[in-house]
Design a protein around this motif. Structure first.
Motif, PDB file in Angstrom:
ATOM      1  N   ALA A   1       6.204  -3.913  -5.039  1.00 54.74           N
ATOM      2  CA  ALA A   1       6.552  -2.512  -5.281  1.00 54.74           C
ATOM      3  C   ALA A   1       5.280  -1.673  -5.338  1.00 54.74           C
ATOM      4  CB  ALA A   1       7.329  -2.384  -6.589  1.00 54.74           C
TER       5      ALA A   1
ATOM      6  N   ASN B   1       7.670   7.128  -9.118  1.00 57.37           N
ATOM      7  CA  ASN B   1       8.097   6.080 -10.053  1.00 57.37           C
ATOM      8  C   ASN B   1       7.096   5.865 -11.194  1.00 57.37           C
ATOM      9  OD1 ASN B   1       6.031   4.341  -8.999  1.00 57.37           O
ATOM     10  ND2 ASN B   1       7.411   3.649  -7.375  1.00 57.37           N
TER      11      ASN B   1
ATOM     12  N   PHE C   1      14.741  -1.201  -7.011  1.00 56.16           N
ATOM     13  CA  PHE C   1      14.220  -0.134  -6.163  1.00 56.16           C
ATOM     14  C   PHE C   1      15.251   0.250  -5.084  1.00 56.16           C
ATOM     15  CE2 PHE C   1      10.552  -1.476  -8.398  1.00 56.16           C
ATOM     16  CZ  PHE C   1       9.657  -0.425  -8.370  1.00 56.16           C
TER      17      PHE C   1
END
Length: 534
Positions: free
Chosen positions: A148, A154, A86
């Motif tokens: 995350a 995403n 990330f």
């Protein structure tokens, strides 16, 4: 060519062992060019985001790793290996990630739940691909404080999500690049199955399944976090010099003048893995203090155990600075590093934690030099367990206001209705002025990620866990707590989970002597609706 990117972050021996167990050969990454030469690349890791990225940069691995990922070549990231994909992490705000996946890594901040998220949880498959086929209802092992977040940016990467206060990303995949937040090498047969699928190239397309968008928009079933059942092995040399598993009553391990011998540590650990233990803890209760570190017997126990046991392993005893008989000095970090490299996932600090807390109280704060702080900085909070060995000290009502004193439903010998839990050292032989609640709070502040809470009063009695002690400590900290000492039947495990907020319960003698099988404990808990791993 299967290549392992080992940059010195905790226990990667178990990843190596899992690959070898599956019948595959492995090549180590030793220089930047090796990354681009890999055919399948595995990036495991535990610890802090910033430390991981800094280590990759120092080794010259960042640019070839970015090039490998940009080419969409076969890749499996594990834990930090997912987070580093990330853009960045709140754990190390000024350190950029690899930037392959949009978004930042955030800390769990639900005050009702312990952090780290440590234990067995399920996954919710968001795409139908072979990598996670037939994983509905499986439990996998997680240990992390940061996660995350799934976002529209995403979304195309998201392969699976998990619930722990919030919905977070537990697996990603695009093309041949995949990563998981859990540890497949510590998730038993289910985890080995996933690793094998990656190694054989059985991956499939990453297109959304029919109805996935609708399922995400609805109240899809939440994953359920399991309570852990841990088998503990007290290991020491007996009078003949053999390394054995023993068990004491109030910490006395001798019977008829001999050290109780309940089995060999590696063999017992294998048995508990086969019987369904969620974790295995080794506590070194003998004096291997003058050996050169490389010859410590417990290192070999860990190495051999981790070859066939694929659940988390904790090691305690002797995790402190010392100078061996040859005059060589080792820091606590040196000792911890050797244990991690030998197969440990977590290290347990006992008496040294008491000394550290006394020093912190005396000077009014930490100075960054303690073993807790140093190990947590390098390997992450989740790698540090504090083992507390308290005993009850009864006081009269005039001392009810002193720190750590509780009103008890179990009166003392003189009818006292108040007590505090005194920390001890040297195997329970010496009491110290600090109480268990204060110790737990300060150790959490210093960076510990879990508390292993024993009880000298209950050890070996079979009368059940000291619920007042367990509740006092678990209510005082926000990190996971393991209840230990006193279990004598399946009902005691149910009682401690029902009446306190602990995440795990540990036992030793009743498992060693087969008085209470692990399967019986789990069956009883399941019958009461308490979530456990099958």
């Amino acid at each position: 060519m299967i290549s392992l990117l080992d940059y010195g972050a905790g226990n990667v021996r178990s990843v190596r062992n899992a690959i070898h167990k599956l019948g595959f050969q492995l090549t180590e990454i030793t220089k930047p060019d090796d990354i681009l030469a890999a055919e399948r690349l595995i990036f495991p890791g535990v610890g802090a985001f910033g430390a991981a990225m800094s280590r990759l940069a120092a080794l010259g691995y960042l640019e070839p790793l970015r090039a490998y990922l940009a080419a969409g070549r076969p890749f499996l990231g594990i834990c930090i290996g997912l987070q580093c994909l990330f853009e960045g992490s709140d754990e190390s705000p000024d350190v950029p990630g690899l930037g392959l996946i949009p978004g930042r890594i955030r800390r769990f901040d639900d005050g009702r739940l312990s952090v780290p998220h440590m234990g067995w949880n399920g996954i919710r498959r968001e795409r139908d691909v072979p990598l996670l086929a037939d994983y509905d209802g499986e439990k996998l092992y997680f240990v992390h404080s940061y996660h995350a977040e799934p976002t529209p940016a995403n979304d195309e990467w998201i392969l699976a999500t998990t619930d722990y206060g919030v919905r977070f990303v537990s697996a990603v995949q695009r093309g041949q690049v995949a990563a998981v937040q859990f540890h497949p090498e510590k998730s038993g047969a289910a985890g080995l199955r996933l690793i094998e699928r990656f190694l054989t190239g059985d991956r499939g397309p990453s297109r959304p399944s029919p109805g996935v968008a609708a399922r995400r928009a609805s109240d899809s079933p939440t994953t359920r976090f399991a309570k852990r059942i841990i088998a503990c092995l007290d290991v020491r040399a007996n009078d003949a010099g053999d390394l054995v598993v023993t068990k004491g009553d109030q910490y006395d391990v001798r019977e008829a003048g001999e050290v109780r011998n309940l089995g060999k540590p590696v063999e017992l650990a294998q048995r508990y893995y086969d019987e369904g233990a969620d974790e295995i803890a080794f506590l070194n209760i003998t004096g291997f203090r003058d050996f050169p570190l490389a010859d410590q017997p417990m290192l070999e126990v860990l190495r051999r155990t981790s070859e066939n046991v694929f659940v988390p392993l904790t090691i305690g005893g002797g995790i402190r600075a010392f100078t061996d008989a040859d005059g060589r000095h080792y820091s606590a970090l040196d000792v911890a590093d050797e244990y991690f490299r030998s197969g440990a996932d977590k290290i347990s600090i006992g008496s040294d934690a008491v000394a550290t807390v006394e020093q912190v109280l005396a000077r009014g704060g930490p100075d960054g030099t303690s073993a807790i702080e140093q190990i947590a900085t390098v390997y992450g909070n989740q790698a540090v367990v504090i083992s507390i060995d308290p005993r009850r000290v009864y006081v009269d009502a005039s001392e009810a206001s002193r720190p750590g004193v509780i009103e008890t439903a179990l009166p003392g010998p003189g009818g006292e209705r108040h007590c505090w839990f005194q920390c001890t050292v040297k195997g329970g032989r010496e009491g110290r002025p600090v109480d268990a609640v204060t110790l737990a709070r300060i150790c959490e502040w210093l960076g510990a990620g879990e508390i292993l809470l024993n009880s000298i009063d209950r050890d070996g009695t079979g009368s059940g866990f000291d619920l007042e002690l367990v509740k006092a400590v678990s209510d005082a900290v926000s990190i996971p707590v393991i209840a230990s000492s006193g279990a004598g039947g399946v009902e005691h495990f149910a009682e401690v989970f029902a009446r306190t907020d602990v995440e795990a319960a540990l036992a030793a003698g009743i498992f060693h002597r087969r008085e209470v099988p692990i399967a019986a404990v789990k069956a009883h808990l399941r019958s009461l609706g308490i979530e456990v791993r099958h």
